[in-house]
Design a protein around this motif. Structure first.
Motif, mmCIF file in Angstrom:
data_model
loop_
_atom_site.group_PDB
_atom_site.id
_atom_site.type_symbol
_atom_site.label_atom_id
_atom_site.label_comp_id
_atom_site.label_asym_id
_atom_site.label_seq_id
_atom_site.Cartn_x
_atom_site.Cartn_y
_atom_site.Cartn_z
ATOM 1 N N ARG A 1 -23.403 -52.890 4.496
ATOM 2 C CA ARG A 1 -23.067 -53.578 5.749
ATOM 3 C C ARG A 1 -21.735 -54.311 5.634
ATOM 4 N NH1 ARG A 1 -28.736 -54.364 5.833
ATOM 5 N NH2 ARG A 1 -28.547 -56.411 4.815
ATOM 6 N N PHE A 2 -21.490 -54.881 4.462
ATOM 7 C CA PHE A 2 -20.215 -55.572 4.255
ATOM 8 C C PHE A 2 -19.052 -54.618 4.328
ATOM 9 C CE2 PHE A 2 -17.347 -58.730 2.819
ATOM 10 C CZ PHE A 2 -16.497 -58.117 1.924
ATOM 11 N N LEU A 3 -19.228 -53.433 3.704
ATOM 12 C CA LEU A 3 -18.152 -52.440 3.747
ATOM 13 C C LEU A 3 -17.911 -51.946 5.168
ATOM 14 C CD1 LEU A 3 -18.949 -50.367 0.523
ATOM 15 C CD2 LEU A 3 -17.068 -51.993 0.879
ATOM 16 N N LEU A 4 -19.020 -51.746 5.904
ATOM 17 C CA LEU A 4 -18.858 -51.329 7.299
ATOM 18 C C LEU A 4 -18.120 -52.395 8.106
ATOM 19 C CD1 LEU A 4 -22.340 -49.707 8.048
ATOM 20 C CD2 LEU A 4 -20.145 -48.540 7.794
ATOM 21 N N LEU A 5 -18.494 -53.675 7.858
ATOM 22 C CA LEU A 5 -17.801 -54.757 8.556
ATOM 23 C C LEU A 5 -16.336 -54.799 8.175
ATOM 24 C CD1 LEU A 5 -18.016 -57.212 10.427
ATOM 25 C CD2 LEU A 5 -18.586 -58.589 8.393
ATOM 26 N N LEU A 6 -16.045 -54.564 6.890
ATOM 27 C CA LEU A 6 -14.665 -54.555 6.429
ATOM 28 C C LEU A 6 -13.883 -53.428 7.070
ATOM 29 C CD1 LEU A 6 -12.583 -55.807 4.501
ATOM 30 C CD2 LEU A 6 -13.371 -54.210 2.736
ATOM 31 N N CYS A 7 -14.523 -52.239 7.147
ATOM 32 C CA CYS A 7 -13.839 -51.093 7.781
ATOM 33 C C CYS A 7 -13.585 -51.372 9.254
ATOM 34 C CB CYS A 7 -14.669 -49.824 7.626
ATOM 35 S SG CYS A 7 -14.745 -49.231 5.913
ATOM 36 N N SER A 8 -14.565 -51.990 9.918
ATOM 37 C CA SER A 8 -14.369 -52.247 11.351
ATOM 38 C C SER A 8 -13.263 -53.243 11.593
ATOM 39 C CB SER A 8 -15.674 -52.750 11.976
ATOM 40 O OG SER A 8 -16.005 -54.024 11.429
ATOM 41 N N SER A 9 -13.014 -54.117 10.625
ATOM 42 C CA SER A 9 -11.941 -55.101 10.799
ATOM 43 C C SER A 9 -10.577 -54.478 10.704
ATOM 44 C CB SER A 9 -12.069 -56.201 9.747
ATOM 45 O OG SER A 9 -11.780 -55.685 8.455
ATOM 46 N N ARG A 10 -10.510 -53.219 10.278
ATOM 47 C CA ARG A 10 -9.214 -52.555 10.152
ATOM 48 C C ARG A 10 -8.732 -51.960 11.464
ATOM 49 N NH1 ARG A 10 -9.877 -49.305 4.401
ATOM 50 N NH2 ARG A 10 -9.976 -51.148 3.068
ATOM 51 N N GLY A 11 -9.518 -52.089 12.499
ATOM 52 C CA GLY A 11 -9.071 -51.596 13.804
ATOM 53 C C GLY A 11 -9.986 -50.522 14.309
ATOM 54 N N THR A 12 -9.880 -50.291 15.586
ATOM 55 C CA THR A 12 -10.750 -49.323 16.239
ATOM 56 C C THR A 12 -10.423 -47.907 15.827
ATOM 57 O OG1 THR A 12 -9.236 -49.276 18.095
ATOM 58 C CG2 THR A 12 -11.049 -50.825 18.237
ATOM 59 N N THR A 13 -9.257 -47.644 15.327
ATOM 60 C CA THR A 13 -8.903 -46.287 14.937
ATOM 61 C C THR A 13 -9.413 -45.931 13.560
ATOM 62 O OG1 THR A 13 -6.814 -47.005 13.953
ATOM 63 C CG2 THR A 13 -6.794 -46.446 16.291
ATOM 64 N N GLY A 14 -9.890 -46.899 12.820
ATOM 65 C CA GLY A 14 -10.355 -46.613 11.478
ATOM 66 C C GLY A 14 -9.250 -46.553 10.463
ATOM 67 N N GLU A 15 -8.014 -46.736 10.861
ATOM 68 C CA GLU A 15 -6.892 -46.704 9.941
ATOM 69 C C GLU A 15 -6.601 -48.110 9.439
ATOM 70 O OE1 GLU A 15 -3.553 -44.917 11.729
ATOM 71 O OE2 GLU A 15 -4.512 -42.969 12.055
ATOM 72 N N GLU A 16 -6.230 -48.187 8.158
ATOM 73 C CA GLU A 16 -5.919 -49.478 7.564
ATOM 74 C C GLU A 16 -4.631 -50.032 8.179
ATOM 75 O OE1 GLU A 16 -4.980 -51.421 3.175
ATOM 76 O OE2 GLU A 16 -5.420 -49.284 3.401
ATOM 77 N N ALA A 17 -4.672 -51.319 8.513
ATOM 78 C CA ALA A 17 -3.473 -51.961 9.039
ATOM 79 C C ALA A 17 -2.390 -51.955 7.963
ATOM 80 C CB ALA A 17 -3.787 -53.383 9.473
ATOM 81 N N CYS A 18 -1.221 -51.433 8.304
ATOM 82 C CA CYS A 18 -0.145 -51.256 7.312
ATOM 83 C C CYS A 18 0.832 -52.412 7.429
ATOM 84 C CB CYS A 18 0.543 -49.914 7.549
ATOM 85 S SG CYS A 18 1.598 -49.390 6.188
ATOM 86 N N ASP A 19 0.393 -53.599 7.022
ATOM 87 C CA ASP A 19 1.237 -54.776 7.177
ATOM 88 C C ASP A 19 1.126 -55.719 5.979
ATOM 89 O OD1 ASP A 19 -1.333 -55.618 7.525
ATOM 90 O OD2 ASP A 19 -1.045 -56.476 9.530
ATOM 91 N N ARG A 20 0.861 -55.156 4.797
ATOM 92 C CA ARG A 20 0.719 -55.962 3.595
ATOM 93 C C ARG A 20 2.084 -56.351 3.044
ATOM 94 N NH1 ARG A 20 -2.185 -52.991 -1.169
ATOM 95 N NH2 ARG A 20 -0.110 -53.131 -2.045
#
Length: 1325
Positions: free
Chosen positions: A14-33
């Motif tokens: 569930r934590f991983l799913l929550l973490l993935c959902s926080s990356r945006g609706t597209t499922g792509e990792e936010a590229c702003d590190r």
């Protein structure tokens, strides 16, 4: 697994799913590190540093260590800061900051990226913008998001501008994310990777191959795809461009298949300069029978044949040529992230998947050859290297290098020959390599080699002097060489200058009489020694100015081409040019059409009937089309021809019960539909002539015949011309007058006599007629003929579409205007106000606006992100004169232009590295602004944006303060009505009333002329006063006039060889007369007798030789006793009469022979003018034109209104134009431009070939014509003799047309545009 473990696992999931959902609706990792803040100091390098505390390792955002950032030793444009991210990374944004607590910051900079720390590539926004905005102080952070993320390991920032009161100071951060990469290396030795999809039919509707590649070679095969039925595709690099090729026949290595392989067909070509050792994205997508090739964001679409939609990939080969496929070369370079329909083929290879086979030496890494290039970007660029001492001792020289450029001319290298007091120049001239050796100002030796060297490709050049022979070589054996024997040894004993010379105050003996070189060089050698360009960059070797080392900054501005509509792109190092010849378009990028959008527009430019190219969508994608514009009536007709508009007879033929006839139009599908859509009304005649050939039979039964019309192949229509759609009737059925009341078409009566069903098709959605299917032709005695006329349309929906703005606060609003790369706006306006905004559209920073800035100036302004740009058009006359004025504005990547009416175009060049895209987001305001200030008061008409018309009237009907339409057109267009023609207003336009003119035609400009023979007479009878009172006529005053005159205004033109000759004779009931004649000395005489008791007064002109067969014009004016005479352009001659000033009770006016003795005014006294009587009986032989007597035009009345005018015609009277240019277009040339891709005899006016006549009909027609000729001649003779006995003695010369045969009484009427220009009669359709 126990329960507790399962619970922990569930929490983790569930934590991983929550973490993935926080990356945006597209499922792509936010590229702003953040990527820089945690790097060690060793990851930073710089060109120099001011001190240890100003080292590059301190250049981290918001840090205060050291001196608070990096500063170089010297602040100039040769400094740079470099960051090593440790691995290839996706970089999405860059942020900058000045040095902490200082006055040091950057205001603009360049960004460079590299995978290896060499071969840098400049990052460009929108493929053009090179510089990035920096800071305005030392503390604030300016972040710039890259429009396209870059993938690189190394980043280098080059300062361009900085605080003038400080130094270069910098702290930075980059933002991004890790980049996953799988790489294959190919070495050009035949190694390849082969993938075979799973067997069996897949029938996938979509297949995609995507990859990245990099190479230093400009040719090589990246991909070969083989499929069923011998179809194959290949991706090949050729001269730095990527080609998509279609191959037929197997390319496998079997000998049996080699013979079946055919030459490839090029489907698409994209990209340029792809041999730059940088990564390039490629994707090939198939959707059914459509292929999309994408290279670095640019896509080209290709429509394939239907067979390709069933094609399945059976094998994919990457990196090498497989099979005997000609002169292809293997690929030498790297491929990355190789995907087929989502399958990672490199990963499959690493896992030894059975579907993937590796042949040869394919590696899982990318070899990075180091090739250091240097760019000469500008006029101050040069590279100075020291000469070699070995050259002077051995008496030899060897200099080698490679170069690439777009310029045709430029100095490549030069060095002095001090012992001989000479100089050597190696330079480009007209894209050829030239070598000159000078001594004492004279050319001792000159060599030339190569050609076309400005093609952007790398060219290897070598200069050698050995054994008393000087040799210049280009591209080895392929490019060419030249050699000579100079009279002295050539040695490099002094400095060698590449690309140019230093400034004059530091020239060091370097002279450059040629252009500077702009381009790239690499692989420099002096006496076989390789020049270390990195040492040059670090100022450890030689000297240089304005160079970019370790990169080639060449840009292909023609790939993709910014030239629209087929314009040809050419370029130099800094600019591109578009050749718009034969494209039909103009402007810096061939954006704007040179043609009008309709026949209506041509008419209101003052043109007359003829063939014209129209461009219905202006700057849109639809090509111009050739049409005929019939302007002889109030409604301007656009006529679109097809291949058979003639009445065509058909008879039964063996092998079928039906005849199918297809019609091919001169315009293509897209052009046809656009022309129909733009017109207010379209119609097409459909005619069927029949004898025992039924047409539709009855509404209840299946029709024998039908037609197809509308878009594409057309839809089946079962009604005939003149009837309602779906009625299965003809026009007679609708009107109730069919020959047989039981049927709804005349032909359905099935009679043995010829009859017909003819009518107009007028539903635009069912036009044009595409084909006919005729069914009842096989029965004995069945005969028929059909005719489908040309498509005729009138009315232009856009030309008169107007709105009136009566307040400054009123406006119309439309959706946002999208003109990112190119925008053209055109409209007409009229106003009494001195200022106001015509149009405005805003963005966040960008905007576009056109306004009337003063009573004599229009201003076009816009901003695409780099500051406002303004173009002004100035008029010498007031623009607030309530007359229509035309505005044309255009903005493209090269320039902005503005034209007012027909004044010269005002232009303003765009910045060389300016933004491209115009980004707007507000509504488009017409007639006002969003602030409701400075609005426009007046009319705006025919507003078009990028060729699309905005419907102002529709929007005005629902908008308060704005009224649809705008009357009052004669103030602007009234001048088009010539020769006393009057302008008459209409709701949408105007027309010229020629009733008071001696001319006819749409603008009263067509001369009304006739050939006279000795027996020809035209007698115009004036009415007596009591008749005028008793029988008031509504006819125009050009036909009836007063009968007692105190003055006359007489004008006419004539051409004759006869002398003496009577031109015009006016008689009176009181034995008074006026005669205009040429005497026996070829001199014009005007004879007045205004008092019957006195002698004739003869006014004789001094102009001679009037009976010379040329056209002469005469104008005579009398006011009481003063008479003026003017002939042609000669000086006016004035005379005075001694008799009375009134011409009383005029009776008649005669042109030609005076038949009536009363008209000749026989004398009852001894003062008879016997000479005039003799001339009157001789008649006139020649041509008379545009005869006008005061307000009447007797010749026009006789030719155009013989049945309603008081004229009597006797003898032959044939209309002609007298050989005058008066009937020609008095405005712009009527012969329009012709596009080079148009074939055939366009504009000739000849009927198109009847492509469907049967042989039997043709032979029968010929026989029938021969038989009918005698009968026709007798009939015509009898008819003419009968007409001679008419009460008024009228005679009309009419065209007698041959019939198809004695039993086929229907004629094929020619279209008005096909009439001979030698007989320009008026036709009313």
């Amino acid at each position: 697994m126990d329960v507790g473990t399962e619970g922990v696992a569930g929490i983790i999931v569930r934590f991983l799913l929550l973490l993935c959902s926080s990356r945006g609706t597209t499922g792509e990792e936010a590229c702003d590190r953040p990527l820089v803040s945690n790097l060690p100091p060793s990851a930073f390098r710089s060109s120099s540093q001011l001190s240890g505390s100003h080292a590059p390792g301190f250049a981290k955002l918001n840090r205060r260590e050291g001196a608070g950032g990096w500063s170089p030793l010297v602040s100039d444009r040769y400094q740079w800061l470099e960051v090593d991210l440790g691995e290839r990374t996706k970089i999405a944004a860059v942020a900058t900051q000045g040095r902490y607590g200082s006055s040091d910051w950057l205001s603009s900079y360049l960004l460079m990226f590299s995978d290896t720390g060499h071969n840098w590539k400049q990052y460009r926004q929108e493929d053009s913008i090179g510089s990035f905005p920096g800071n305005s102080n030392a503390d604030s952070v300016v972040q710039y998001k890259l429009q396209q993320p870059a993938v690189a390991r190394f980043l280098r920032l080059l300062p361009l501008d900085w605080n003038p009161s400080g130094r270069i100071g910098l702290r930075l951060e980059t933002y991004g994310c890790p980049y996953a990469s799988d790489v294959l290396g190919f070495h050009g030795d035949g190694s390849c990777l082969v993938y075979r999809p799973s067997p069996g039919p897949r029938r996938a509707s979509r297949e995609v191959v995507s990859l990245k590649f990099k190479t230093l070679r400009n040719c090589g095969t990246l991909l070969q795809a083989e499929g069923r039925e011998g179809l194959g595709l290949s991706l090949e690099l050729e001269r730095g461009k990527l080609l998509l090729l279609l191959r037929r026949g197997r390319t496998s290595s079997s000998s049996s298949s080699s013979s079946s392989s055919s030459e490839p067909h090029r489907l698409a070509s994209l990209g340029s300069l792809l041999d730059d050792q940088q990564w390039h994205d490629v994707a090939v997508e198939r959707r059914g029978s459509q292929l999309n090739l994408t290279v670095d964001k640019h896509t080209e679409k290709v429509r394939m044949s239907a067979e390709f939609s069933r094609w399945d990939v059976e094998q994919l080969a990457f990196g090498a040529v497989r099979g005997p496929v000609g002169s292809q070369t293997n690929f030498h370079g790297c491929l990355e992230n190789l995907l087929f329909n989502g399958h990672n083929l490199i990963q499959l290879t690493k896992h030894d998947n059975h579907q993937v086979t590796v042949e040869g030496n394919v590696t899982f890494w990318c070899a990075e050859p180091v090739s250091v290039a240097v760019t000469f970007p500008g006029p101050r660029s040069f590279l100075q290297l020291p000469g070699t001492t070995a050259s002077s001792s051995s008496g030899g020289v060897s200099v080698g290098f490679q170069f690439r450029t777009w310029n045709k001319a430029g100095l490549l290298l030069t060095f002095d020959l001090p012992q001989q007091r000479g100089v050597v120049w190696l330079y480009l001239s007209e894209a050829r390599l030239q070598l000159q050796v000078h001594k004492g100002g004279r050319v001792l030796l000159e060599l030339s080699a190569g050609s076309g060297l400005n093609d952007g490709q790398w060219h290897a050049t070598e200069l050698q002097f050995s054994g008393a022979r000087l040799i210049v070589t280009v591209d080895g054996e392929e490019g060419g060489a030249a050699q000579a024997n100079p009279p002295f040894p050539v040695a490099v004993e002094t400095n060698v200058f590449f690309g140019g010379c230093p400034a004059a105050d530091d020239a060091q003996g370097c002279r450059n009489p040629f252009n500077v070189f702009q381009g790239c060089m690499r692989s420099l050698t002096l006496d076989q020694g390789v020049v270390d360009l990195i040492a040059v960059q670090q100022k450890q070797l030689g000297n240089h100015s304005d160079l970019q080392v370790d990169m080639c900054g060449i840009v292909d501005r023609c790939s993709p081409s910014r030239c629209e509509h087929g314009g040809l792109c050419s370029q130099s190092w800094t600019v591109f040019l578009c050749n718009c010849s034969d494209s039909g378009y103009s402007g810096a990028t061939c954006h704007s059409s040179v043609y009008e959008q309709s026949c209506e527009a041509y008419k209101h430019n003052g043109n007359t009937s003829g063939h014209f190219y129209i461009d219905v969508d202006g700057s849109g994608p639809i090509r111009p089309q050739l049409v005929y514009c019939n302007m002889t009536e109030e409604k301007t007709l656009m006529v679109l021809q097809h291949n058979n508009t003639a009445l065509t007879r058909v008879r039964p033929s063996a092998g079928g019960n039906q005849l199918s006839v297809h019609f091919h139009y001169s315009s293509n599908e897209e052009q046809l539909l656009a022309a129909i859509s733009q017109s207010e009304h379209c119609e097409q005649e459909l005619s069927y002539h029949c004898r025992k050939s039924r047409l539709l039979n009855s509404p209840e039964g299946s029709p024998f015949s039908w037609w197809l019309g509308g878009p594409g192949p057309g839809r089946v229509q079962t009604y005939w011309g003149g009837a309602q759609p779906g009625s299965q009737q003809c026009s007679c059925g609708l009107q109730g007058d069919c020959v047989d009341p039981q049927h709804y078409c005349n032909c359905d009566a099935d009679r043995t006599e010829w009859t017909e069903d003819t009518g107009l098709l007028a539903r635009k959605e069912s036009l044009p007629v595409r084909s006919l299917v005729l069914g009842d032709l096989q029965r004995p005695g069945s005969e028929a003929a059909y005719r489908v006329g040309p498509l005729r349309c009138h009315g232009d929906k856009s030309f008169w579409n107007a709105a009136f703005f009566d307040k400054e606060t009123s406006y119309l609003h439309f959706p946002t205007f999208h003109g990112e790369l190119s925008a053209d706006i055109s409209f007409l306006f009229k106003t009494t106000a001195s200022s106001g905004v015509f149009l405005e559209n805003l963005g966040i920073r960008d905007f576009i606006r056109i306004q009337l800035s003063s009573s004599t100036q229009v201003l076009f302004s816009f901003d695409v992100g780099n500051g406002p740009l303004e173009v002004r058009a100035e008029s010498s006359v007031p623009l607030n004169d309530n007359r229509w004025h035309r505005v044309r504005a255009e903005r493209n990547v090269k320039e902005a232009s503005l034209q007012l009416d027909e004044l010269p175009v005002s232009t303003q060049e765009a910045p060389a590295d300016g933004h491209f895209h115009l980004q707007l987001n507000s509504q488009l305001f017409i007639g006002g602004t969003a602030s409701r200030q400075k609005g426009f008061r007046g009319c705006i008409r025919s507003l078009q944006l990028n060729g699309v018309t905005l419907d102002l009237e529709e929007r005005a009907r629902i908008t308060p303060g704005v009224q649809p339409g705008c009357p009052g057109h004669c103030s602007s267009y009234g001048s088009l009505c010539l020769n006393q023609g009057g302008c008459v207003e209409r709701d949408a336009g105007f027309y010229c009333d020629c009733s008071r003119s001696a001319y006819s035609g749409v603008f009263c400009h067509t001369e009304v002329s006739a050939i006279f023979k000795p027996a020809t007479s035209v007698s115009y009878t004036f009415r007596e006063p009591y008749e005028l009172v008793r029988n008031s006529s509504a006819l125009p005053s050009s036909i009836f006039s007063d009968v007692t005159l105190r003055g006359e205004n007489v004008s006419l033109s004539f051409r004759t060889n006869q002398s003496p000759a009577l031109l015009l004779y006016v008689s009176s009931y009181y034995r008074e007369h006026l005669a205009l004649l040429i005497n026996k000395h070829d001199v014009l005489e005007v004879r007045y007798r205004l008092d019957s008791s006195r002698d004739v007064e003869v006014l004789r002109s001094s102009v001679r030789s009037l009976a010379d067969g040329r056209l002469h014009s005469v104008n005579i004016r009398r006011l009481t006793d003063s008479v003026s005479v003017q002939i042609d352009q000669n000086a006016r001659e004035d005379f005075n009469l001694t008799s009375g000033g009134e011409f009383k009770a005029i009776r008649s006016l005669v042109l030609g022979r005076v038949h009536d003795s009363e008209d000749r005014n026989p004398d009852l006294d001894p003062d008879s003018d016997s000479d005039l009587d003799r001339l009157a009986s001789l008649g006139f032989t020649g041509c008379l034109s545009v005869v006008r007597f005061n307000s009447i035009s007797p010749l026009k009345a006789a030719l155009l209104h013989p049945d309603t005018s008081p004229v009597v015609i006797s003898g032959p009277l044939v209309r002609s134009n007298c050989g005058s240019a008066a009937s020609a277009n008095p405005y712009a040339a009527e012969n329009t431009h012709h596009l080079s891709d148009q074939s055939g005899s366009v504009g000739s006016g000849e009927p198109l070939v009847n492509a469907i006549r049967t042989d039997s009909a043709l032979i029968g027609g010929v026989i029938a014509v021969v038989i009918f000729a005698a009968a026709t001649g007798l009939a015509v003779t009898a008819r003419l003799l009968y007409r001679r006995k008419d009460t008024y003695g009228k005679q009309e010369v009419k065209q007698v047309q041959q019939e198809d045969g004695p039993d086929f009484p229907f004629n094929d009427q020619p279209d008005s545009q096909n009439l001979s220009a030698q007989n320009p009669k008026e036709y009313f359709i």
